[in-house]
Structures are given as structure tokens and as C-alpha cells.
Design a protein around this motif. Structure first.
Motif, PDB file in Angstrom:
ATOM      1  N   MET A  90      15.290  17.072 -13.785  1.00  0.00           N
ATOM      2  CA  MET A  90      15.224  17.962 -14.361  1.00  0.00           C
ATOM      3  C   MET A  90      14.553  19.636 -12.497  1.00  0.00           C
ATOM      4  O   MET A  90      15.016  20.393 -12.105  1.00  0.00           O
ATOM      5  CB  MET A  90      14.165  19.080 -15.051  1.00  0.00           C
ATOM      6  CG  MET A  90      14.965  19.087 -16.271  1.00  0.00           C
ATOM      7  SD  MET A  90      13.695  19.038 -17.462  1.00  0.00           S
ATOM      8  CE  MET A  90      12.758  20.493 -17.440  1.00  0.00           C
ATOM      9  N   TYR A 110      20.740  12.843 -19.079  1.00  0.00           N
ATOM     10  CA  TYR A 110      20.166  13.779 -18.029  1.00  0.00           C
ATOM     11  C   TYR A 110      20.906  15.493 -17.339  1.00  0.00           C
ATOM     12  O   TYR A 110      20.175  16.642 -17.585  1.00  0.00           O
ATOM     13  CB  TYR A 110      18.836  14.193 -17.761  1.00  0.00           C
ATOM     14  CG  TYR A 110      18.087  13.432 -19.108  1.00  0.00           C
ATOM     15  CD1 TYR A 110      17.584  14.299 -20.378  1.00  0.00           C
ATOM     16  CD2 TYR A 110      17.459  11.800 -19.238  1.00  0.00           C
ATOM     17  CE1 TYR A 110      16.870  13.270 -21.165  1.00  0.00           C
ATOM     18  CE2 TYR A 110      16.680  11.951 -19.884  1.00  0.00           C
ATOM     19  CZ  TYR A 110      16.521  12.112 -21.193  1.00  0.00           C
ATOM     20  OH  TYR A 110      15.241  12.005 -22.280  1.00  0.00           O
ATOM     21  N   TYR A 114      21.576  19.233 -18.357  1.00  0.00           N
ATOM     22  CA  TYR A 114      21.212  19.929 -17.378  1.00  0.00           C
ATOM     23  C   TYR A 114      22.617  20.646 -16.834  1.00  0.00           C
ATOM     24  O   TYR A 114      21.561  21.295 -16.087  1.00  0.00           O
ATOM     25  CB  TYR A 114      19.747  19.072 -16.881  1.00  0.00           C
ATOM     26  CG  TYR A 114      19.291  19.462 -17.896  1.00  0.00           C
ATOM     27  CD1 TYR A 114      18.400  20.251 -18.330  1.00  0.00           C
ATOM     28  CD2 TYR A 114      18.635  17.948 -18.864  1.00  0.00           C
ATOM     29  CE1 TYR A 114      17.666  19.921 -19.369  1.00  0.00           C
ATOM     30  CE2 TYR A 114      17.162  17.908 -18.857  1.00  0.00           C
ATOM     31  CZ  TYR A 114      16.880  18.393 -19.740  1.00  0.00           C
ATOM     32  OH  TYR A 114      15.330  18.570 -20.355  1.00  0.00           O
ATOM     33  N   ARG A 116      23.610  19.653 -13.402  1.00  0.00           N
ATOM     34  CA  ARG A 116      23.105  19.232 -12.237  1.00  0.00           C
ATOM     35  C   ARG A 116      24.773  18.429 -11.765  1.00  0.00           C
ATOM     36  O   ARG A 116      25.061  18.131 -12.088  1.00  0.00           O
ATOM     37  CB  ARG A 116      21.867  18.498 -12.457  1.00  0.00           C
ATOM     38  CG  ARG A 116      21.592  19.001 -12.544  1.00  0.00           C
ATOM     39  CD  ARG A 116      20.134  19.836 -11.825  1.00  0.00           C
ATOM     40  NE  ARG A 116      19.291  20.707 -12.310  1.00  0.00           N
ATOM     41  CZ  ARG A 116      18.538  20.996 -13.671  1.00  0.00           C
ATOM     42  NH1 ARG A 116      19.104  21.615 -14.349  1.00  0.00           N
ATOM     43  NH2 ARG A 116      17.161  21.388 -13.462  1.00  0.00           N
TER      44      ARG A 116
END
Length: 157
Positions: A90, A110, A114, A116
Motif C-alpha cells: 500500500m 495485495y 490494491y 499496483r
């Protein structure tokens, strides 16, 4: 920008060389390294960034900032164990994975959650991970992906 670097905590010399080169390249491009702050890929990428005059942030699984490797400029103690993996991802605008095992795989998850941009050098195969061969190509990929999404590729720190 901030680039989260994830990867194995126990690595061989070849992987250490790749991660150190990645850290150098990130710093030379004016970006900040975010990582888990301990050993292996995390220490090697921080070493490379340090050698190139860059800035490093380590988001630690422990509750003691002193646990960070000696190349971390800014240690953040969490006391969260592996749950800190979400925070590592994050806090970056993009992710580069080098090698890795189960912890890295969770961080790649993750990265997808998120949204990315993610490049991978010798790591897990996943649909959202752009497999690349070199540190230079990894940084180029995430820079272009962040710019295409309207983000900035200039380090704002």
C-alpha cells in the motif's frame, strides 16, 4: 515515486546482486524504496539504494525499529508479523518482486487487490505481474504504468 520491493528473505548471491542493482537503479531514477526492512532481497535492495544515495523505508513485521537492516533510512515498526505485507504494498505506487516464497506471494496478492503496477524478476507467475529480466526493465515498466494511470513518476519526498 515510491516503489515497493518484495522478495525472499533468504537468497543466494545471484539474487542479492539482482536486488542490489534494482535498488541502485531505483535510487538513480529518483525514487524511494519501500520494503519489509529485514534481510534477503529487502537488505540487498536497500544496500543498492544506499550506494546510489537513495532513500529507503522499511515496514517491519516486528515492534522494534532496531530490527531493520542497516541500510533502512526510515524504519516503521508494526508488530503485525506477516500482516504488515499489505502495508508494504500500500505504501508504494508500484511493486517490483524479486524471487520470493509464500510471503512474497501474499504481497503479490495485495498488489492485485490494491491495483499496483507490478513487475517481477524471477518470481511467481501471476496474471497481473509483468515478467522482466532486468532491474532496468522492471523500473521502466512500473514508471510507464504509473504514468499511464495518471500518477507521477517523480519522487515527491
Amino acid at each position: 515515486m515510491r516503489i515497493s520491493v518484495i522478495g525472499g528473505s533468504t537468497i543466494d548471491d545471484d539474487t542479492a546482486e539482482v536486488a542490489t542493482n534494482l535498488g541502485r537503479h531505483i535510487a538513480q531514477r529518483g525514487h524511494t524504496v519501500v520494503c519489509g526492512g529485514l534481510g534477503g532481497v529487502m537488505e540487498a535492495v536497500c544496500r543498492g539504494a544506499d550506494e546510489a544515495g537513495g532513500h529507503t523505508i522499511g515496514i517491519l513485521p516486528t515492534d522494534d525499529r532496531a530490527d531493520a537492516n542497516s541500510f533502512v533510512d526510515e524504519a516503521i515498526a508494526t508488530g503485525l508479523g506477516h500482516a504488515r505485507n499489505a502495508l508494504v504494498v500500500m505504501n508504494g505506487d508500484a511493486v517490483v518482486a524479486v524471487d520470493g516464497s509464500g510471503g512474497t506471494l501474499s504481497e503479490l496478492g495485495y498488489a492485485a487487490v490494491y491495483e499496483r503496477p507490478t513487475a517481477g524478476i524471477g518470481t511467481h507467475d501471476a496474471n497481473h505481474v509483468e515478467a522482466v529480466e532486468t532491474a532496468e526493465r522492471a523500473v521502466e515498466y512500473v514508471e510507464n504504468a504509473v504514468a499511464a494511470s495518471g500518477g507521477s513518476v517523480v519522487d515527491d519526498e
